[in-house]
Design an enzyme around this catalytic site. Structure first.
Site, mmCIF file in Angstrom:
data_model
loop_
_atom_site.group_PDB
_atom_site.id
_atom_site.type_symbol
_atom_site.label_atom_id
_atom_site.label_comp_id
_atom_site.label_asym_id
_atom_site.label_seq_id
_atom_site.Cartn_x
_atom_site.Cartn_y
_atom_site.Cartn_z
ATOM 1 N N LYS A 281 0.851 -1.188 0.000
ATOM 2 C CA LYS A 281 0.000 0.000 0.000
ATOM 3 C C LYS A 281 0.889 1.242 0.000
ATOM 4 C CE LYS A 281 -1.712 2.807 2.914
ATOM 5 N NZ LYS A 281 -1.735 4.014 2.088
ATOM 6 N N GLU B 43 9.789 0.792 10.659
ATOM 7 C CA GLU B 43 10.802 1.834 10.414
ATOM 8 C C GLU B 43 10.106 3.156 10.674
ATOM 9 O OE1 GLU B 43 13.850 1.300 9.894
ATOM 10 O OE2 GLU B 43 14.085 -0.598 8.837
ATOM 11 N N CYS C 128 13.681 10.360 7.157
ATOM 12 C CA CYS C 128 13.722 9.851 8.525
ATOM 13 C C CYS C 128 15.134 9.914 9.089
ATOM 14 C CB CYS C 128 13.210 8.423 8.552
ATOM 15 S SG CYS C 128 14.042 7.387 7.360
ATOM 16 N N GLU D 33 10.464 15.540 15.727
ATOM 17 C CA GLU D 33 10.803 15.345 14.310
ATOM 18 C C GLU D 33 10.002 16.366 13.497
ATOM 19 O OE1 GLU D 33 9.283 11.860 12.157
ATOM 20 O OE2 GLU D 33 11.284 11.630 11.300
HETATM 21 P P1 NAD Z 1 2.300 7.971 8.237
HETATM 22 O O1 NAD Z 1 2.585 7.194 9.478
HETATM 23 O O2 NAD Z 1 1.281 9.030 8.296
HETATM 24 O O3 NAD Z 1 1.864 6.997 7.044
HETATM 25 C C1 NAD Z 1 2.660 5.923 6.602
HETATM 26 C C2 NAD Z 1 1.787 4.932 5.854
HETATM 27 O O4 NAD Z 1 0.855 4.346 6.775
HETATM 28 C C3 NAD Z 1 0.930 5.544 4.738
HETATM 29 O O5 NAD Z 1 0.871 4.637 3.657
HETATM 30 C C4 NAD Z 1 -0.421 5.686 5.412
HETATM 31 O O6 NAD Z 1 -1.488 5.690 4.494
HETATM 32 C C5 NAD Z 1 -0.460 4.436 6.278
HETATM 33 N N1 NAD Z 1 -1.382 4.506 7.427
HETATM 34 C C6 NAD Z 1 -1.841 5.612 8.067
HETATM 35 N N2 NAD Z 1 -2.696 5.257 9.044
HETATM 36 C C7 NAD Z 1 -2.758 3.904 9.048
HETATM 37 C C8 NAD Z 1 -3.475 2.939 9.841
HETATM 38 N N3 NAD Z 1 -4.263 3.295 10.838
HETATM 39 N N4 NAD Z 1 -3.300 1.626 9.561
HETATM 40 C C9 NAD Z 1 -2.473 1.232 8.576
HETATM 41 N N5 NAD Z 1 -1.791 2.093 7.773
HETATM 42 C C10 NAD Z 1 -1.924 3.411 8.009
HETATM 43 O O7 NAD Z 1 3.734 8.522 7.782
HETATM 44 P P2 NAD Z 1 4.063 9.510 6.579
HETATM 45 O O8 NAD Z 1 3.595 10.873 6.983
HETATM 46 O O9 NAD Z 1 3.614 8.930 5.277
HETATM 47 O O10 NAD Z 1 5.671 9.443 6.577
HETATM 48 C C11 NAD Z 1 6.439 10.228 7.405
HETATM 49 C C12 NAD Z 1 6.965 9.454 8.595
HETATM 50 O O11 NAD Z 1 7.631 8.270 8.168
HETATM 51 C C13 NAD Z 1 8.013 10.207 9.388
HETATM 52 O O12 NAD Z 1 7.773 10.072 10.775
HETATM 53 C C14 NAD Z 1 9.323 9.513 9.031
HETATM 54 O O13 NAD Z 1 10.343 9.623 9.976
HETATM 55 C C15 NAD Z 1 8.883 8.118 8.835
HETATM 56 N N6 NAD Z 1 9.842 7.395 8.002
HETATM 57 C C16 NAD Z 1 10.660 6.459 8.586
HETATM 58 C C17 NAD Z 1 11.610 5.786 7.821
HETATM 59 C C18 NAD Z 1 12.516 4.749 8.425
HETATM 60 O O14 NAD Z 1 13.078 3.977 7.676
HETATM 61 N N7 NAD Z 1 12.672 4.694 9.730
HETATM 62 C C19 NAD Z 1 11.712 6.051 6.456
HETATM 63 C C20 NAD Z 1 10.866 7.006 5.910
HETATM 64 C C21 NAD Z 1 9.923 7.666 6.693
#
Ligand code: NAD
Length: 453
Positions: A154, A229, A263, A356
């Site tokens: 997804k 992650e 991240c 962050e």
């Molecule tokens: P997010 O948590 O809002 O969303 C991530 C994904 O989860 C999206 O596809 C979203 O649609 C889905 N999602 C949202 N609610 C959900 C639920 N209740 N159940 C299942 N799936 C759900 O994050 P974002 O805003 O897309 O990305 C930014 C964040 O990601 C930042 O905090 C960043 O640090 C983190 N990030 C971490 C890494 C790593 O490798 N550690 C890499 C990239 C980004």
């Protein structure tokens, strides 16, 4: 059927309408993945390897197309987007070597022969964020498929286009239907269903720590395997004995790359107090040199933020009266632009220092000595990445061992290299992706004892 309009963040113009997957369609996709997995795990390792290599070759042939798509969808500078598409190819190629090397063990026991097998866990749900749509997709998808799993992915609602195209390329390469499916849609619909569904045996989630904790709780109900992650607030530690020119020249890219939506962003620069002024004098021109502008221009180093809402969130960390030490420039007109911004000095309890931001905002804070540097670097619930700048080898090793974080680089800002394991300490995550052992995260060990008496 609900749709989502994908917006180009550099122009604010619509790019495409994307149909959003419904819960019923998710269930159908999971059933397809279950059926496909029964066959896929039996495909001879050399044939699985060949298919992954063919998939990699098709991605390679489409690097320009994928890069242009990402630039339009995510606003990534085209040079960066080419690298990201190339990363998908490289990760597929790297894990194409895995099926033929997934060996078990033979363990000495009395009365028989004992062997272990690495069995694929089954269907994997892969939930991807918007900041690096292509690389993060490949880090989960390639080793899972190599291990004999099938994957239902997804992409983030805002950035589905490259993942959808890569899904088509998988079929073009000859991967059987159901081995890799891409379902664009909402987290609360598609993502949540993947987490709930009992036939999904593992979730790989990259995203915010907030959503990650909900997913971890959801996975508990069916004892799903889980890789997380999550967020970061990494430190870039600069000691007085470092090459200050190089440390200052590279510091902006360690945090403003991908407009800070990374991240691994080193969003807290910690500088030994005795060289703070010298460092700041070098940092200012380095920040001003960052080329912010049209992402389709090959010379652009930083594009816009992903959305208007995200820009407003980033801007909230720099209220009127914030201690702005350096500020870069952005293009006028349409686009979700935010300038590279350096804040100093900041109080230790300021949200800009503790949270962050996920945007092009960095703080600079002095430290007294090695112990103080380690204490300040560790004073966060996160532990994903970080850098150490020093010419003293012993200190580099001591500090690297002292900082509680999963990925450190010394005298550089390297983080994600597909040959090496990647993941977080503390609230930055659980488990590791990439590196030689990534396929283990998609297998369960089976032990078989065969009596010889
Ligand atoms: P997010 O948590 O809002 O969303 C991530 C994904 O989860 C999206 O596809 C979203 O649609 C889905 N999602 C949202 N609610 C959900 C639920 N209740 N159940 C299942 N799936 C759900 O994050 P974002 O805003 O897309 O990305 C930014 C964040 O990601 C930042 O905090 C960043 O640090 C983190 N990030 C971490 C890494 C790593 O490798 N550690 C890499 C990239 C980004």
């Amino acid at each position: 059927m609900p749709t989502h309009t994908v917006i180009n963040p550099a122009t604010e113009q619509p790019v495409r309408q994307v149909e959003q997957t419904t819960v019923e369609q998710v269930d159908e996709a999971i059933q397809r993945a279950v059926r496909a997995q029964q066959h896929w795990r039996e495909v001879a390792p050399a044939d699985r390897a060949r298919l992954l290599r063919r998939f990699a070759e098709l991605v390679d042939a489409c690097v320009e197309e994928l890069a242009a798509l990402e630039t339009a969808n995510s606003g990534h500078p085209v040079g960066a987007a080419r690298w990201e598409a190339g990363q998908v190819r490289d990760v597929l190629m790297y894990y194409s070597a895995a099926p033929e090397r997934m060996t078990g063990r033979q363990i000495p026991v009395p009365g028989g022969l004992d062997v272990t097998f690495k069995e694929p866990v089954g269907v994997v749900g892969l939930i991807v964020p918007w900041n690096f749509p292509m690389p993060i997709l490949s880090w989960g998808m390639a080793p899972a498929i190599a291990a004999g799993c099938t994957v239902v992915a997804k992409p983030a609602e805002l950035t589905p286009l490259t993942a959808m195209r890569i899904g088509e390329l998988a079929l073009d390469a000859g991967l059987p239907e159901g081995v890799f499916q891409v379902l664009p849609g909402k987290g609360s619909v598609v993502g949540q269903r993947l987490v709930e569904h009992p036939a999904v045996r593992k979730i790989v989630f990259t995203g915010s720590t907030e959503v990650g904790t909900q997913i971890m709780a959801g996975c508990a109900r069916t004892v799903k395997r889980l890789t997380l992650e999550l967020g970061g607030k990494s430190a870039n530690i600069v000691f007085a004995d470092a090459d200050l020119d190089k440390a200052a020249a590279t510091a902006p890219y360690a945090v403003f790359d991908n407009a800070g939506q990374d991240c691994c962003a080193r969003s807290r620069i910690l500088v030994e107090a005795s060289v703070l002024d010298e460092f700041m004098a070098r940092l200012e021109p380095a920040v001003q040199r960052v080329q912010v502008g049209d992402p389709s221009d090959a010379g652009t180093e930083m594009g816009p933020l992903i959305s208007a809402a995200h820009r407003a969130h980033v801007a909230s960390y720099v209220p009127d009266g914030a201690p702005v030490a350096v500020r870069g420039t952005v293009p006028a007109g349409a686009g979700f632009w935010y300038p590279p911004t350096v804040l100093a000095p900041v109080p230790a309890d300021s949200p800009a220092y503790t949270e962050e931001i996920f945007g092009p905002v960095v703080t600079v804070t002095p430290f007294a000595d090695e112990a103080d540097a380690i204490a300040k670097a560790n004073d966060t619930p996160y532990g994903l990445s970080g850098s150490i700048w020093t010419s003293n080898v012993g200190r580099a090793i001591r500090v690297a061992r002292g900082v509680e974080t999963g990925n450190l680089s010394v005298n550089s800002h390297s983080s994600v290299r597909y040959w090496t394991p990647f993941g977080g300490f503390k609230q930055s995550g659980l488990g590791r992706e990439l590196g030689p052992d990534a396929t283990d995260a998609f297998t369960d060990v089976k032990n078989v004892f065969i009596a010889t008496d």
